[in-house]
Structures are given as structure tokens and as C-alpha cells.
Design a protein around this motif. Sequence first.
Motif, short mmCIF file in Angstrom:
data_model
loop_
_atom_site.label_atom_id
_atom_site.label_comp_id
_atom_site.label_asym_id
_atom_site.label_seq_id
_atom_site.Cartn_x
_atom_site.Cartn_y
_atom_site.Cartn_z
N GLY A 186 0.90 -1.34 -0.07
CA GLY A 186 0.11 0.37 0.02
C GLY A 186 0.84 1.13 0.16
O GLY A 186 1.36 1.85 0.98
N GLU A 187 1.10 1.81 -0.95
CA GLU A 187 2.42 2.91 -1.32
C GLU A 187 1.34 4.05 -1.14
O GLU A 187 0.23 5.23 -1.65
CB GLU A 187 2.67 3.03 -2.56
N LEU A 192 -1.41 3.83 -4.24
CA LEU A 192 -1.50 2.69 -5.17
C LEU A 192 -1.29 1.33 -4.23
O LEU A 192 -0.70 1.58 -3.33
CB LEU A 192 -0.02 2.42 -5.92
N VAL A 193 -2.22 0.49 -4.65
CA VAL A 193 -1.82 -0.82 -4.09
C VAL A 193 -1.80 -1.66 -4.99
O VAL A 193 -1.45 -2.16 -5.73
CB VAL A 193 -3.39 -1.10 -3.50
N SER A 214 2.58 -3.13 4.55
CA SER A 214 1.36 -3.17 4.98
C SER A 214 1.14 -1.96 5.19
O SER A 214 -0.40 -2.73 5.88
CB SER A 214 0.89 -4.29 4.33
N VAL A 215 1.57 -1.44 5.98
CA VAL A 215 1.65 -0.45 7.11
C VAL A 215 0.25 0.38 6.29
O VAL A 215 -1.10 0.46 7.03
CB VAL A 215 2.44 0.92 7.21
N ALA A 216 -0.54 0.71 5.03
CA ALA A 216 -0.93 1.85 4.95
C ALA A 216 -2.24 0.27 3.83
O ALA A 216 -3.50 1.37 3.96
CB ALA A 216 -0.64 2.75 3.24
N SER A 217 -2.19 -0.25 4.34
CA SER A 217 -3.45 -1.24 3.48
C SER A 217 -3.90 -2.28 4.17
O SER A 217 -5.05 -3.13 4.29
CB SER A 217 -2.32 -2.37 2.27
N LEU A 218 -3.18 -3.29 5.39
CA LEU A 218 -3.76 -4.14 5.58
C LEU A 218 -4.94 -3.86 6.35
O LEU A 218 -5.34 -2.87 7.43
CB LEU A 218 -2.41 -4.45 7.32
#
Length: 423
Positions: A186-187, A192-193, A214-218
Motif C-alpha cells: 500500500g504505497e 496505489l495498492v 502493508s502499513v497503509a493497506s492491512l
Amino acid sequence: MMPRSVLSRCARLTQQVPLESARSTKHGVHRGMSSVTIPPPAFCHRPLEAPFRYLFGPGPSNVPPRVLAAGGRPIIGHMHSEMFGIMNDIKKGIQYAFQTSNNMTLAMSGSGHTAMECALFNIVEPGESVLVAINGIWGERVAEIAERMGAKVHTLVKTPGGHFTNAEIEQALAKHKPVLFFLTHGESSAGLVHPVDGIGDICHKYNCLLLVDSVASLGAAPLLMDQQNIDILYTGSQKALNAPPGTAPISFSERACHKMFNRKTKPVSYLLDMTNLSNYWGNDGKPERIYHHTGPVSGFFALRESLAILAETGLENSWKHHTEVAEYFWKGLEDLGLKLFIKDKDLRLPSVTTIAIPEGYNWKELLAYIMKHHRIEFTGGLGPSVGMLLRIGLMGYNCNKANAAMALAALEDALKQCRMSKA
């Protein structure tokens, strides 16, 4: 009642205190003179104040009352058996959130950067080759950390919002033969994923470990550590996980553990040395946990509760919910005439939406107006995306259509009230 002899001794000691304080020293301390020369700061005379704001940026996000209450519970010792029980709960919660059966699963005492450095410091030795995918700030950070610790750093670079094909990754792996490949799932600096399927298999083909941020996506976008053959995965507590900043879940595969615990040199950090941390978290099979550092007790309380909320919600339900709210928000943005920075809908990060800066507007002025008049935090770009986009995060506790509508109304108001430049 205190014995008379003790009372008499206390009285004698009390009488001696003025005499001791009155004695001069070679530094010229005289009767009644304090050795304290710096006065108390003015803030001590007023209570702590922190404004309420809607944290609709890329993180941290607002924390639900249940998690705040957990973090406010009475402190217990970091080496108490009850604390070890809570740490065991956290480990199981992370295993669920990551979808892994890895024994070497724990939470770092620090932010996502701590987990990032833990992974690099423990896996990579000076002189070893590392391959880093850079399409935003997090790849840049990893490359710098690896370079500082003496690794041979090779990079795959694309502009913010770009992604790498599996063929491009395989070609670089074959060329550089790294021990570790880093990819941001997760940028958040670009919204962007990144696709992950097949990359773990390619890494293993070249005897390389896969490290994923995965800090921003988990919790917001699908990610399956074991099924996707990810060797090291980490995240942060302050985004879709609903907890305050300060703890960072991380997990290591058996392949990663073999590399990590068969080093020729010690990791450069004592604090982040997994030989010690694995014992502190009860992951090394030893019957006794030995003191290593004082973990953030209140932070662990909050993280434990946030993982419980995710488990109660269900991972698939959480992914679906974030996608539904994001799609509602994306349509609202397009209805306002705004352009989404990531064109491909399938590559958009559900938790952090990025908008191309509207033509003619000063992006800093827009954000300042929204903060002042709506108490809402949006942010601009970060690292290589500065000046390119606006970032709006709706994740975890903040992820609902009411908040999306509030964000859209604030944007609409700012676009009407802020002056467009004539250039």
C-alpha cells in the motif's frame, strides 16, 4: 501505631535537615539557596489541551472509544504474566490479520519504521545485495536504510503511481541476485495498492526473500501472507487497524528465520535484534522470558483491542467495507470534477485516495482552508509525490459513507472559496 523509638529517630532526622541545607560548599551554596536554577515551564500551570479533528489524511486515523478505553486501563508490569498473556493475544491477532501460521510473529515497540528497520537489520548483512522497488517514499526509505547498513542496494524505479510487472521483477532478480526484495503493498504517498500474486514464488526461484510493507493497506485491501509466499510482512497500528501510533506488527516465515538466525555478524541494532525479541515474545521455545526492553504497555493494550475488533468484523468484511466506501468516495470526487491520481481502479488503494491537484489552485491553501473551517485533515503528497496530489484517507474507524460525504462537502466548499491563480 508507629513505635516511639522510630518516631524519635524521625524527629531527630527532621531537625538535621535545616542544618545540612545550611552548610556551604566549595561552590558557594548558602543557607536557603536552591540548586535548581531552571524554573518550571509555564505549561505546567495549565491542563493538557488537544483539539478534536477529523483525521482524514493517510494516518493516523481517529481511534474508536473502545480502543481508547483499552489504552487507558491501569498499567501493569511489562514482565508480568498477565502482560505475557496479552502479548500472546496480540500474536494470535496478528496471525489472523496477516493470514499466517508463522510462529515468529510479534509487534514492535515503535512505528512502522521500526518494523521496517527490524526486517532489514535482521535479514541483511553488510555487503549483501538487496533489491528495492521504488514507486513512492517507502521504497526510498528502505533503500536508504539498507545503504546505511552497508548493503549493496539495487533499485527498480517508477514515478509515483507506477507499478512493476512480475516480468520486470524477475529480470532484476536474475541480474542482481539479491538476498532480499522489498515491495510496498500500500504505497500511501501515491495511493496505489500493488499486486503481490506470484512475486513470492519468483523470489524463491532465485533464493531471495520477499519483504512487504502493508502499513497503509492491512485490513483495507486483501493480503494473504502464507498463500502469497511473503517472507516478511509488517504493518503499523495507526491506520486501518484503528489503534494509536506506536506499535508495529511483523511476521517472519521459516525461510526468513533460517536466514536471520544463521548470520555471520550480529544485527547493527541491539534493540531490534530478533534473537532477543523472539524470547521477549515467547517465540523461541524457551520456558522463561528474559528482560530485553520495556514494551509500550498501554500501546499493547490498544493494539490487542484493535486486533479484536478486526477479528470480530472479519477480514473479508473489512476489505469489502473499505472498497465500498472508497468507490462511493471516488464517484463523489469525479462528480466534483476532480481527477483521481491512480487511473486504474484496480490499483487504487482503498484506504488512501489520491487526487490530482486541481488546475489553478494552491494545494496548501486548499488544505489550510479545510482544516480551519471544517476541522478536517487532508494532506498533500509525500517524498516524490509532493506537489502532484492530495491524499485523503478513510480507513478503520473513519471508514464510512457519512465521513466520505463530509470530506466531499469540505472539498466542494474549499473549491468555491479558495481563489484560483490566473496563471
